[in-house]
Design an enzyme around this catalytic site. Sequence first.
Site, PDB file in Angstrom:
ATOM      1  N   SER A  19      33.055 -49.652  61.360  1.00 29.16           N
ATOM      2  CA  SER A  19      32.518 -49.784  60.010  1.00 29.16           C
ATOM      3  C   SER A  19      31.221 -49.009  59.876  1.00 29.16           C
ATOM      4  O   SER A  19      30.333 -49.129  60.716  1.00 29.16           O
ATOM      5  CB  SER A  19      32.268 -51.262  59.695  1.00 29.16           C
ATOM      6  OG  SER A  19      31.624 -51.389  58.435  1.00 29.16           O
ATOM      7  N   CYS A  44      33.844 -58.779  67.438  1.00 31.14           N
ATOM      8  CA  CYS A  44      32.920 -58.017  66.605  1.00 31.14           C
ATOM      9  C   CYS A  44      31.775 -57.546  67.503  1.00 31.14           C
ATOM     10  O   CYS A  44      31.012 -58.345  68.027  1.00 31.14           O
ATOM     11  CB  CYS A  44      32.425 -58.921  65.475  1.00 31.14           C
ATOM     12  SG  CYS A  44      31.298 -58.104  64.358  1.00 31.14           S
ATOM     13  N   CYS A  50      18.685 -52.359  63.341  1.00 25.53           N
ATOM     14  CA  CYS A  50      19.331 -51.304  62.544  1.00 25.53           C
ATOM     15  C   CYS A  50      18.240 -50.497  61.870  1.00 25.53           C
ATOM     16  O   CYS A  50      17.249 -51.070  61.418  1.00 25.53           O
ATOM     17  CB  CYS A  50      20.257 -51.935  61.494  1.00 25.53           C
ATOM     18  SG  CYS A  50      21.282 -50.729  60.617  1.00 25.53           S
ATOM     19  N   GLU A 109      23.842 -59.397  69.636  1.00 24.74           N
ATOM     20  CA  GLU A 109      24.855 -60.435  69.477  1.00 24.74           C
ATOM     21  C   GLU A 109      26.268 -59.863  69.444  1.00 24.74           C
ATOM     22  O   GLU A 109      26.479 -58.705  69.099  1.00 24.74           O
ATOM     23  CB  GLU A 109      24.587 -61.220  68.184  1.00 24.74           C
ATOM     24  CG  GLU A 109      23.289 -61.998  68.280  1.00 24.74           C
ATOM     25  CD  GLU A 109      22.977 -62.846  67.055  1.00 24.74           C
ATOM     26  OE1 GLU A 109      22.425 -63.931  67.221  1.00 24.74           O
ATOM     27  OE2 GLU A 109      23.297 -62.422  65.922  1.00 24.74           O
ATOM     28  N   CYS A 142      21.685 -57.747  53.961  1.00 30.68           N
ATOM     29  CA  CYS A 142      22.066 -57.892  55.371  1.00 30.68           C
ATOM     30  C   CYS A 142      20.887 -58.360  56.217  1.00 30.68           C
ATOM     31  O   CYS A 142      19.815 -57.753  56.179  1.00 30.68           O
ATOM     32  CB  CYS A 142      22.577 -56.555  55.890  1.00 30.68           C
ATOM     33  SG  CYS A 142      22.895 -56.558  57.656  1.00 30.68           S
ATOM     34  N   CYS A 170      20.116 -52.354  54.251  1.00 34.65           N
ATOM     35  CA  CYS A 170      20.930 -52.907  53.168  1.00 34.65           C
ATOM     36  C   CYS A 170      20.322 -54.256  52.785  1.00 34.65           C
ATOM     37  O   CYS A 170      20.043 -55.083  53.647  1.00 34.65           O
ATOM     38  CB  CYS A 170      22.377 -53.043  53.611  1.00 34.65           C
ATOM     39  SG  CYS A 170      23.019 -51.482  54.238  1.00 34.65           S
ATOM     40  N   CYS A 211      29.518 -62.208  58.739  1.00 37.84           N
ATOM     41  CA  CYS A 211      29.067 -60.863  58.401  1.00 37.84           C
ATOM     42  C   CYS A 211      27.665 -60.909  57.835  1.00 37.84           C
ATOM     43  O   CYS A 211      27.402 -61.648  56.890  1.00 37.84           O
ATOM     44  CB  CYS A 211      29.919 -60.249  57.299  1.00 37.84           C
ATOM     45  SG  CYS A 211      31.634 -60.105  57.673  1.00 37.84           S
ATOM     46  N   SER A 225      31.376 -49.525  54.151  1.00 41.14           N
ATOM     47  CA  SER A 225      30.636 -50.540  53.407  1.00 41.14           C
ATOM     48  C   SER A 225      30.247 -49.962  52.053  1.00 41.14           C
ATOM     49  O   SER A 225      29.160 -49.424  51.887  1.00 41.14           O
ATOM     50  CB  SER A 225      29.386 -50.954  54.189  1.00 41.14           C
ATOM     51  OG  SER A 225      29.769 -51.596  55.376  1.00 41.14           O
ATOM     52  N   LEU A 226      31.148 -50.082  51.099  1.00 39.13           N
ATOM     53  CA  LEU A 226      30.901 -49.466  49.783  1.00 39.13           C
ATOM     54  C   LEU A 226      29.990 -50.365  48.947  1.00 39.13           C
ATOM     55  O   LEU A 226      28.918 -49.955  48.537  1.00 39.13           O
ATOM     56  CB  LEU A 226      32.242 -49.217  49.079  1.00 39.13           C
ATOM     57  CG  LEU A 226      32.167 -48.417  47.795  1.00 39.13           C
ATOM     58  CD1 LEU A 226      31.621 -47.020  48.041  1.00 39.13           C
ATOM     59  CD2 LEU A 226      33.539 -48.348  47.110  1.00 39.13           C
ATOM     60  N   HIS A 227      30.420 -51.558  48.661  1.00 38.06           N
ATOM     61  CA  HIS A 227      29.609 -52.620  48.064  1.00 38.06           C
ATOM     62  C   HIS A 227      29.159 -52.402  46.619  1.00 38.06           C
ATOM     63  O   HIS A 227      28.668 -53.335  45.983  1.00 38.06           O
ATOM     64  CB  HIS A 227      28.372 -52.935  48.902  1.00 38.06           C
ATOM     65  CG  HIS A 227      28.684 -53.338  50.309  1.00 38.06           C
ATOM     66  ND1 HIS A 227      29.658 -54.225  50.636  1.00 38.06           N
ATOM     67  CD2 HIS A 227      28.119 -52.952  51.493  1.00 38.06           C
ATOM     68  CE1 HIS A 227      29.697 -54.393  51.951  1.00 38.06           C
ATOM     69  NE2 HIS A 227      28.788 -53.623  52.496  1.00 38.06           N
ATOM     70  N   GLY A 233      23.853 -53.168  63.812  1.00 38.26           N
ATOM     71  CA  GLY A 233      23.621 -51.734  63.907  1.00 38.26           C
ATOM     72  C   GLY A 233      24.612 -50.885  63.154  1.00 38.26           C
ATOM     73  O   GLY A 233      25.650 -51.354  62.687  1.00 38.26           O
ATOM     74  N   GLU A 234      24.243 -49.613  63.025  1.00 42.08           N
ATOM     75  CA  GLU A 234      25.085 -48.634  62.345  1.00 42.08           C
ATOM     76  C   GLU A 234      25.722 -47.755  63.435  1.00 42.08           C
ATOM     77  O   GLU A 234      25.048 -46.914  64.030  1.00 42.08           O
ATOM     78  CB  GLU A 234      24.222 -47.814  61.385  1.00 42.08           C
ATOM     79  CG  GLU A 234      24.874 -46.569  60.824  1.00 42.08           C
ATOM     80  CD  GLU A 234      26.266 -46.788  60.239  1.00 42.08           C
ATOM     81  OE1 GLU A 234      26.431 -47.608  59.321  1.00 42.08           O
ATOM     82  OE2 GLU A 234      27.224 -46.128  60.728  1.00 42.08           O
ATOM     83  N   ASN A 291      27.303 -63.838  52.547  1.00 40.73           N
ATOM     84  CA  ASN A 291      26.857 -64.883  53.466  1.00 40.73           C
ATOM     85  C   ASN A 291      25.338 -64.995  53.393  1.00 40.73           C
ATOM     86  O   ASN A 291      24.643 -64.013  53.653  1.00 40.73           O
ATOM     87  CB  ASN A 291      27.287 -64.550  54.899  1.00 40.73           C
ATOM     88  CG  ASN A 291      28.788 -64.647  55.053  1.00 40.73           C
ATOM     89  OD1 ASN A 291      29.396 -65.657  54.713  1.00 40.73           O
ATOM     90  ND2 ASN A 291      29.404 -63.575  55.530  1.00 40.73           N
TER      91      ASN A 291
HETATM   92  N1  SAH Z   1      26.324 -51.203  59.903  1.00 43.60           N
HETATM   93  C1  SAH Z   1      27.722 -51.142  59.696  1.00 43.60           C
HETATM   94  C2  SAH Z   1      28.417 -52.170  60.513  1.00 43.60           C
HETATM   95  C3  SAH Z   1      28.076 -53.601  60.156  1.00 43.60           C
HETATM   96  S1  SAH Z   1      29.524 -54.267  59.543  1.00 43.60           S
HETATM   97  C4  SAH Z   1      28.007 -51.289  58.223  1.00 43.60           C
HETATM   98  O1  SAH Z   1      27.102 -51.615  57.481  1.00 43.60           O
HETATM   99  O2  SAH Z   1      29.123 -51.007  57.824  1.00 43.60           O
HETATM  100  C5  SAH Z   1      29.112 -55.699  58.782  1.00 43.60           C
HETATM  101  C6  SAH Z   1      29.701 -55.767  57.384  1.00 43.60           C
HETATM  102  O3  SAH Z   1      29.173 -56.932  56.791  1.00 43.60           O
HETATM  103  C7  SAH Z   1      29.268 -54.601  56.515  1.00 43.60           C
HETATM  104  O4  SAH Z   1      30.228 -54.278  55.555  1.00 43.60           O
HETATM  105  C8  SAH Z   1      28.064 -55.198  55.838  1.00 43.60           C
HETATM  106  O5  SAH Z   1      27.731 -54.505  54.674  1.00 43.60           O
HETATM  107  C9  SAH Z   1      28.526 -56.602  55.578  1.00 43.60           C
HETATM  108  N2  SAH Z   1      27.421 -57.519  55.341  1.00 43.60           N
HETATM  109  C10 SAH Z   1      26.126 -57.374  55.684  1.00 43.60           C
HETATM  110  N3  SAH Z   1      25.408 -58.446  55.291  1.00 43.60           N
HETATM  111  C11 SAH Z   1      26.263 -59.294  54.691  1.00 43.60           C
HETATM  112  C12 SAH Z   1      26.131 -60.594  54.108  1.00 43.60           C
HETATM  113  N4  SAH Z   1      24.967 -61.212  54.085  1.00 43.60           N
HETATM  114  N5  SAH Z   1      27.232 -61.179  53.618  1.00 43.60           N
HETATM  115  C13 SAH Z   1      28.433 -60.560  53.684  1.00 43.60           C
HETATM  116  N6  SAH Z   1      28.624 -59.353  54.231  1.00 43.60           N
HETATM  117  C14 SAH Z   1      27.550 -58.719  54.722  1.00 43.60           C
HETATM  118 FE1  SF4 Z   2      22.561 -51.922  59.066  1.00 42.68          FE
HETATM  119 FE2  SF4 Z   2      25.139 -52.354  58.381  1.00 42.68          FE
HETATM  120 FE3  SF4 Z   2      23.261 -54.253  57.986  1.00 42.68          FE
HETATM  121 FE4  SF4 Z   2      23.293 -52.053  56.472  1.00 42.68          FE
HETATM  122  S1  SF4 Z   2      24.879 -53.636  56.558  1.00 42.68           S
HETATM  123  S2  SF4 Z   2      21.466 -52.991  57.417  1.00 42.68           S
HETATM  124  S3  SF4 Z   2      23.919 -50.503  57.968  1.00 42.68           S
HETATM  125  S4  SF4 Z   2      23.926 -53.433  59.945  1.00 42.68           S
END
Ligand code: SAH
Ligand code: SF4
Length: 438
Positions: free
Chosen positions: A267, A135, A142, A122, A149, A146, A411, A289-291, A235-236, A368
Site C-alpha cells: 500500500s 500487516c 513515517c 509494530e 493517521c 496524513c 488501520c 491510499s486515495l481517500h 511507514g510508507e 479508526n
Molecule cells: N503508508 C502506506 C501504508 C499504510 S497502510 C499508506 O498510507 O498507504 C494503512 C492504511 O490505513 C492506509 O490506507 C491509510 O491511509 C489507512 N489509515 C491510516 N489511518 C487511518 C485511520 N485512522 N483509520 C482508518 N484508516 C487509516
Molecule cells: Fe504514513 Fe501511510 Fe500513515 Fe500516511 S497513512 S502518515 S503514508 S503511514
Amino acid sequence: MADTQLMQIPGHIDPLPVARDITPREDGRVDLIGLPRPRIAELFAEAGLDAKAARLRSRQVFHWLYHRGVTDFEAMTDIAKPMRPWLTERFVIGRPEVVEAQLSSDGTRKWLLRTADGHDFEMVFIPDADRGTLCVSSQVGCTLNCRFCHTGTMRLVRNLTPGEIVGQVMLARDALGEWPKGAQSPGEGGGRPGSALRPEAPAFAGTRDHDDEDDEGGYSSDGRLLTNIVMMGMGEPLYNFDNVRDALKLVMDGDGLALSKRRITLSTSGVVPMMARCGEEIGVNLAVSLHAVTKDIRDEIVPINKKFGIEQLLQACADYPGASNARRITFEYVMLKDKNDSDEDARELVRLIKHYKLPAKVNLIPFNPWPGAPYECSTPERIRRFSDIVFEAGISAPVRTPRGRDIDAACGQLKTAAEKKSRAELDRLYAEKEAALG
Ligand code: SAH
Ligand code: SF4
C-alpha cells in the site's frame, strides 16, 4: 558490498540515508536474515570457504533459515558437525525482539517489536475465516503526515532493513507455529503447537482467496494461518523501496518463504515515481491510499498530494505493470464524516476510475479513532450509501470491518512511543514534514 553502505533512496525522494545490507553488531557477528543467497555465499567465502563450498553451504543454510525457520546453526543437520560452531562464531540468525504481544477480543494480534539498536515498531496479524493476513511495517514512524493517521504523528526514526522486514514474517511463523514439521520452532512461542494460537480454528484446507483467481502455485494456504501479507503497517513502503523489495524477494523466493506474489499487497499513499518500479521489480498487488477525489480535500488529508496530484497518481495506476481485471488495484478510502463521504464524492470516485479505465476495487475503511485525531468516522448509513453508489456503477466497494480496535491494532492506529503531542507540537511537526517534502 563489504561494509555497511549508506545510500540515498532512489529518485532523491527521501533525503535520509539508509543503513543497508549488514547492520553492525557489537559482537562482530553478521546477522544472515535479510541477505540474499549470493550475498551469504560471498560472506562465507570472505570468512575462508572456497567458492564451491561457500555456494553449497549458502544453499543449505538458506533453506534452513527460510524454509525450516531454525535460529540455531546446531539444528542444521545436513551441515557437517565441525562446520556448525564455525558458523556460530561468525554469524547469527536474528529475529526482531518482541517487547509485547497483545490479543484482541476479535482474534487480531499485535506485536510491539524492537530493532537491535532500540527502535520500536509494530506488526499485526488478522485472522479471518478464509485467510490470515500479516500487516508488516516498513519504517519506524513515517515521513508523511496524513492527517487521519496516528503513525503520521511520529517522526521518521529510520527505515527498517530487509532483515527487519522479512524478520516480521519469520517471527509471525514462529509465533503461529507454522514452520514445517521436523524443524525446530524457534523464537517467541518456540515449540508451541500453532493450534494453541488458532482463534476459531477456521477450516483452511482447500480454501482459496476470493481475489487469488490465478494463484501461481509455490504456496497454498495448506492449512496454514498466515496466508497473506500486506505492507500496510507503519511507514510508507515506497520511501524504503530497496529494503522492501529485497525483503519481499525473500518472502516470494521459492526456496525462501515461498509466498506467492498474488498474496502480497503493498500500500502506498501515492509515491508516484516509485510505482512503476514497484510493479516491475517486486510485482506484488498494489493498494493506493486515495481517500479523496478533489485536490482541496486530498491536499488536506493526504498532503503528499501537493507533490503528486490525483491525476498523476491515477495515471501511474493505469500504467501499473501487471494490473488487470484479475489483479485489480485496490483504492483505500477512509470514511471521514463530512469530509470526503458525500454522494458527490462517491460519484466522482466512480467517474475517475472509469475515466482512467482502471481495473479497480475500492476498500472503504471506517475511520479508526485515536487520541487527538481531528476527524470523526462517517455514520454507518453514510458509509452504506457511499458503498452502494460505487457498487451500482459496477465497482466492488466493500466496507472493511475494523479489526483489533481494542488493542489499537486497526488501520492508522499504529504508533509506538506513548507520548502525546499537543496540537501546537503536531502543527509544527506537520509543517516540518511538509517542508521536507519539497
Ligand atoms: N503508508 C502506506 C501504508 C499504510 S497502510 C499508506 O498510507 O498507504 C494503512 C492504511 O490505513 C492506509 O490506507 C491509510 O491511509 C489507512 N489509515 C491510516 N489511518 C487511518 C485511520 N485512522 N483509520 C482508518 N484508516 C487509516
Ligand atoms: Fe504514513 Fe501511510 Fe500513515 Fe500516511 S497513512 S502518515 S503514508 S503511514
